[in-house]
Write an enzyme that holds these catalytic residues in place. Structure first.
Site, PDB file in Angstrom:
ATOM      1  N   ASN A   1      21.479  59.717  84.785  1.00 17.97           N
ATOM      2  CA  ASN A   1      20.931  60.923  84.097  1.00 17.97           C
ATOM      3  C   ASN A   1      22.183  61.553  83.770  1.00 17.97           C
ATOM      4  O   ASN A   1      23.094  62.139  84.319  1.00 17.97           O
ATOM      5  CB  ASN A   1      20.440  61.444  85.310  1.00 17.97           C
ATOM      6  CG  ASN A   1      18.888  61.318  85.547  1.00 17.97           C
ATOM      7  OD1 ASN A   1      18.050  60.731  84.447  1.00 17.97           O
ATOM      8  ND2 ASN A   1      18.550  61.310  86.778  1.00 17.97           N
ATOM      9  N   LEU A   2      22.366  62.085  82.251  1.00 19.22           N
ATOM     10  CA  LEU A   2      23.239  62.920  81.993  1.00 19.22           C
ATOM     11  C   LEU A   2      22.752  64.451  81.711  1.00 19.22           C
ATOM     12  O   LEU A   2      21.494  64.627  81.401  1.00 19.22           O
ATOM     13  CB  LEU A   2      24.040  62.400  80.318  1.00 19.22           C
ATOM     14  CG  LEU A   2      24.192  60.929  80.791  1.00 19.22           C
ATOM     15  CD1 LEU A   2      24.777  60.412  79.208  1.00 19.22           C
ATOM     16  CD2 LEU A   2      25.393  60.896  81.409  1.00 19.22           C
TER      17      LEU A   2
ATOM     18  N   PRO B   1      24.801  54.429  81.742  1.00 15.50           N
ATOM     19  CA  PRO B   1      24.989  55.739  82.386  1.00 15.50           C
ATOM     20  C   PRO B   1      23.421  56.375  82.978  1.00 15.50           C
ATOM     21  O   PRO B   1      22.610  55.896  82.482  1.00 15.50           O
ATOM     22  CB  PRO B   1      25.247  56.693  81.140  1.00 15.50           C
ATOM     23  CG  PRO B   1      25.390  55.773  79.752  1.00 15.50           C
ATOM     24  CD  PRO B   1      24.782  54.575  80.158  1.00 15.50           C
TER      25      PRO B   1
ATOM     26  N   SER C   1      20.611  52.065  79.327  1.00 11.32           N
ATOM     27  CA  SER C   1      19.757  53.461  79.720  1.00 11.32           C
ATOM     28  C   SER C   1      19.360  52.914  81.151  1.00 11.32           C
ATOM     29  O   SER C   1      19.037  51.703  81.388  1.00 11.32           O
ATOM     30  CB  SER C   1      18.768  53.982  79.037  1.00 11.32           C
ATOM     31  OG  SER C   1      17.895  54.472  79.780  1.00 11.32           O
ATOM     32  N   SER C   2      19.187  53.785  82.073  1.00 12.70           N
ATOM     33  CA  SER C   2      18.890  53.315  83.528  1.00 12.70           C
ATOM     34  C   SER C   2      17.169  52.765  83.671  1.00 12.70           C
ATOM     35  O   SER C   2      17.044  52.169  84.283  1.00 12.70           O
ATOM     36  CB  SER C   2      18.815  54.485  84.593  1.00 12.70           C
ATOM     37  OG  SER C   2      17.859  55.543  84.185  1.00 12.70           O
ATOM     38  N   CYS C   3      16.498  52.873  82.452  1.00 14.31           N
ATOM     39  CA  CYS C   3      15.260  52.447  82.511  1.00 14.31           C
ATOM     40  C   CYS C   3      15.228  50.804  82.246  1.00 14.31           C
ATOM     41  O   CYS C   3      14.308  50.216  82.454  1.00 14.31           O
ATOM     42  CB  CYS C   3      14.360  52.886  81.421  1.00 14.31           C
ATOM     43  SG  CYS C   3      14.973  52.461  79.760  1.00 14.31           S
TER      44      CYS C   3
ATOM     45  N   LYS D   1      16.678  47.909  74.848  1.00 10.54           N
ATOM     46  CA  LYS D   1      17.930  48.182  75.421  1.00 10.54           C
ATOM     47  C   LYS D   1      18.648  46.786  76.348  1.00 10.54           C
ATOM     48  O   LYS D   1      19.713  46.514  76.224  1.00 10.54           O
ATOM     49  CB  LYS D   1      17.969  49.109  76.474  1.00 10.54           C
ATOM     50  CG  LYS D   1      17.879  50.539  75.586  1.00 10.54           C
ATOM     51  CD  LYS D   1      19.314  50.919  74.966  1.00 10.54           C
ATOM     52  CE  LYS D   1      19.025  51.998  73.992  1.00 10.54           C
ATOM     53  NZ  LYS D   1      20.278  52.119  73.233  1.00 10.54           N
TER      54      LYS D   1
ATOM     55  N   HIS E   1      26.755  60.169  66.462  1.00 12.30           N
ATOM     56  CA  HIS E   1      27.724  61.285  66.876  1.00 12.30           C
ATOM     57  C   HIS E   1      27.326  62.320  66.999  1.00 12.30           C
ATOM     58  O   HIS E   1      28.080  63.565  67.461  1.00 12.30           O
ATOM     59  CB  HIS E   1      28.754  61.361  65.880  1.00 12.30           C
ATOM     60  CG  HIS E   1      28.706  61.891  64.485  1.00 12.30           C
ATOM     61  ND1 HIS E   1      27.820  61.203  63.645  1.00 12.30           N
ATOM     62  CD2 HIS E   1      28.746  63.025  64.148  1.00 12.30           C
ATOM     63  CE1 HIS E   1      27.529  61.802  62.743  1.00 12.30           C
ATOM     64  NE2 HIS E   1      28.218  63.171  62.665  1.00 12.30           N
ATOM     65  N   ARG E   2      26.017  62.942  66.718  1.00 10.81           N
ATOM     66  CA  ARG E   2      25.321  64.199  66.888  1.00 10.81           C
ATOM     67  C   ARG E   2      24.717  64.275  67.910  1.00 10.81           C
ATOM     68  O   ARG E   2      23.945  65.589  68.459  1.00 10.81           O
ATOM     69  CB  ARG E   2      24.697  64.468  65.604  1.00 10.81           C
ATOM     70  CG  ARG E   2      25.708  64.614  64.434  1.00 10.81           C
ATOM     71  CD  ARG E   2      24.807  65.813  63.457  1.00 10.81           C
ATOM     72  NE  ARG E   2      24.091  65.245  62.735  1.00 10.81           N
ATOM     73  CZ  ARG E   2      23.628  65.682  61.628  1.00 10.81           C
ATOM     74  NH1 ARG E   2      24.406  66.698  60.981  1.00 10.81           N
ATOM     75  NH2 ARG E   2      22.466  65.282  61.153  1.00 10.81           N
ATOM     76  N   GLY E   3      24.351  63.051  68.715  1.00  7.33           N
ATOM     77  CA  GLY E   3      23.424  63.106  70.033  1.00  7.33           C
ATOM     78  C   GLY E   3      24.294  63.850  71.095  1.00  7.33           C
ATOM     79  O   GLY E   3      25.567  63.725  71.096  1.00  7.33           O
ATOM     80  N   LEU E   4      23.764  63.949  72.278  1.00  2.45           N
ATOM     81  CA  LEU E   4      24.297  63.998  73.526  1.00  2.45           C
ATOM     82  C   LEU E   4      25.391  63.245  73.856  1.00  2.45           C
ATOM     83  O   LEU E   4      26.569  63.791  74.111  1.00  2.45           O
ATOM     84  CB  LEU E   4      23.187  64.246  74.693  1.00  2.45           C
ATOM     85  CG  LEU E   4      23.701  64.512  76.112  1.00  2.45           C
ATOM     86  CD1 LEU E   4      23.972  65.836  76.238  1.00  2.45           C
ATOM     87  CD2 LEU E   4      22.256  63.987  76.870  1.00  2.45           C
TER      88      LEU E   4
ATOM     89  N   GLY F   1      26.682  60.422  72.158  1.00  2.00           N
ATOM     90  CA  GLY F   1      27.822  60.264  70.781  1.00  2.00           C
ATOM     91  C   GLY F   1      28.625  61.590  70.635  1.00  2.00           C
ATOM     92  O   GLY F   1      29.918  61.297  70.649  1.00  2.00           O
TER      93      GLY F   1
ATOM     94  N   HIS G   1      14.862  66.542  79.899  1.00  2.00           N
ATOM     95  CA  HIS G   1      15.097  66.231  81.465  1.00  2.00           C
ATOM     96  C   HIS G   1      14.981  67.210  82.418  1.00  2.00           C
ATOM     97  O   HIS G   1      14.869  68.513  81.964  1.00  2.00           O
ATOM     98  CB  HIS G   1      16.375  65.449  81.735  1.00  2.00           C
ATOM     99  CG  HIS G   1      16.361  64.117  80.645  1.00  2.00           C
ATOM    100  ND1 HIS G   1      17.374  63.518  80.012  1.00  2.00           N
ATOM    101  CD2 HIS G   1      15.418  63.079  80.395  1.00  2.00           C
ATOM    102  CE1 HIS G   1      17.007  62.508  79.598  1.00  2.00           C
ATOM    103  NE2 HIS G   1      15.907  62.270  79.781  1.00  2.00           N
TER     104      HIS G   1
ATOM    105  N   TYR H   1      11.129  50.593  74.926  1.00  3.70           N
ATOM    106  CA  TYR H   1      12.585  51.015  74.997  1.00  3.70           C
ATOM    107  C   TYR H   1      13.423  50.122  75.803  1.00  3.70           C
ATOM    108  O   TYR H   1      14.504  49.676  75.510  1.00  3.70           O
ATOM    109  CB  TYR H   1      12.717  52.753  75.419  1.00  3.70           C
ATOM    110  CG  TYR H   1      14.010  53.240  75.359  1.00  3.70           C
ATOM    111  CD1 TYR H   1      14.331  53.553  74.082  1.00  3.70           C
ATOM    112  CD2 TYR H   1      14.718  53.384  76.429  1.00  3.70           C
ATOM    113  CE1 TYR H   1      15.684  54.135  73.737  1.00  3.70           C
ATOM    114  CE2 TYR H   1      15.944  54.051  76.074  1.00  3.70           C
ATOM    115  CZ  TYR H   1      16.418  54.571  75.072  1.00  3.70           C
ATOM    116  OH  TYR H   1      17.806  55.024  74.856  1.00  3.70           O
TER     117      TYR H   1
END
Ligand SMILES: NC(=O)c1ccc[n+]([C@@H]2O[C@H](COP(=O)([O-])OP(=O)(O)OC[C@H]3O[C@@H](n4cnc5c(N)ncnc54)[C@H](OP(=O)(O)O)[C@@H]3O)[C@@H](O)[C@H]2O)c1
Length: 314
Positions: A166-167, A164, A108-110, A141, A12-15, A17, A180, A137
């Site tokens: 690129n955010l 998602p 993630s898009s990777c 995922k 919850h503290r990440g971009l 979350g 990024h 990674y």
């Protein structure tokens, strides 16, 4: 999902979350539970199983992950595959054992093959070799997406996944070593404006095409999927709109108010020429973005200005 359903947001503290928590609260969900990394290390299976048994969350959003830039991914692939695999295994199994009604897993898009046809459709998954630099990674995922699919298939669990694009937005990473492109540009233009520099150097020739989604839109889409989607296949979350790095640089420069020149360092690599998600599935489910790129950049720059520069590690 009821407004008082117990919802656990991991990370919850990440971009991602933090935006999902904001979005849930805005929509009136009032029983959100969280734990910081310090309070509960998600790689600690006993701690995770105990937490689920005690708290009995009804809904789970898995936005916690060990993330990093290209250098970190390339240098520490064992960390990326191990930590992410174990976090997912713990949270997904604990959710199953404790009869969580629905779980949303963030990919993630990777995860997509390096040479997937553009725009990238969900069906491109596992159709070719991955980008080598973040394979650890990506494999973790992919295994997370597949775990959700297989728990649905074998047990009927309502575990879904999204991917998602690129955010950008509040709580972004502005560290030039591993940020990024968009937050890096905001920082470079801002610092050049403040120091009165005549020019800002950017890498490549500005031609690559990329897709950008404001993080609050991503969060809105995640809540929408929790409320409206139960399919087995993951769903791309993006705008489907492409912007060249050159156009992006012009937008960021104007919004920050830097009046100098941009110098393109063409000795540096461009990266892949085009990367954009096919979002027809998301549109068919009934969701579209609300914040356009200039508005999103304005909001992110305002947030950047409001932050203590030490917190941003500048
Ligand atoms: N950012 C993007 O552009 C983007 C795009 C597509 C998908 N995603 C996906 O969204 C997810 C979250 O990414 P993000 O950008 O929000 O990352 P982030 O800002 O680094 O946040 C990750 C969160 O996970 C927590 N975490 C990491 N390891 C943990 C552990 N062992 N135990 C407990 N908590 C742990 C972190 O806590 P601490 O900070 O306390 O360690 C942090 O709150 C990832 O799966 C990522 O692939 C991100």
């Amino acid at each position: 999902m009821e407004k008082n359903s117990k919802i656990y947001v991991a990370g919850h503290r990440g971009l991602v979350g933090s935006a999902i928590v904001r979005s849930l609260k805005e929509k009136g969900y009032n029983n959100i539970i969280v734990r910081t990394h310090k309070e509960m290390d998600l790689t600690d299976q006993a701690a995770v199983f105990r937490f689920f048994a005690e708290e009995k969350p009804e809904y789970v959003v898995l936005a916690a992950a060990h993330v990093g830039g290209i250098n970190a991914n390339n240098t520490y692939p064992a960390d990326f595959i191990y930590i992410n695999s174990i976090i997912q295994c713990n949270v997904i199994k604990a959710s199953h054992d404790n009869k969580v009604k629905k779980l949303l897993f963030l990919g993630s898009s990777c995860i997509y093959p390096k040479f997937a046809p553009q725009p990238i459709k969900e069906g491109a998954l596992l159709s070719g070799p991955l980008e080598e630099t973040n394979e650890g990674y990506a494999i973790a995922k992919i295994s997370g997406l597949k775990m959700c699919q297989f728990f649905k298939k074998q047990f009927g669990d309502d575990f879904i996944s999204c991917m998602p694009t690129n955010l950008y937005g509040p709580n972004d990473n502005f560290d030039l070593q591993n940020s990024h492109v968009l937050p890096a540009m905001i920082r470079k233009f801002h610092e050049a404006k403040v120091s009165g520099a005549a020019e800002v150097e950017l890498w490549g020739d500005g031609s690559p095409l990329r897709e950008f989604l404001y993080v609050d839109d991503m969060a809105d889409a995640c809540v929408y999927l929790l409320e409206n989607y139960s399919g087995a296949e993951h769903v791309n979350i993006g705008t489907g709109k492409e912007t060249s790095i050159k156009e992006l640089a012009g937008l960021v420069r104007d919004i920050v108010g830097f009046e100098g020149e941009i110098r393109w360092n063409t000795d540096m690599p461009n990266g892949t020429p085009r990367k954009v998600c096919d979002v027809s599935k998301l549109h068919a489910i009934g969701w579209k973005e609300k914040v356009d790129l200039p508005e999103g950049i304005r909001r992110e720059y305002e947030w950047f200005l409001s932050q203590d520069k030490e917190d941003l590690k500048l």
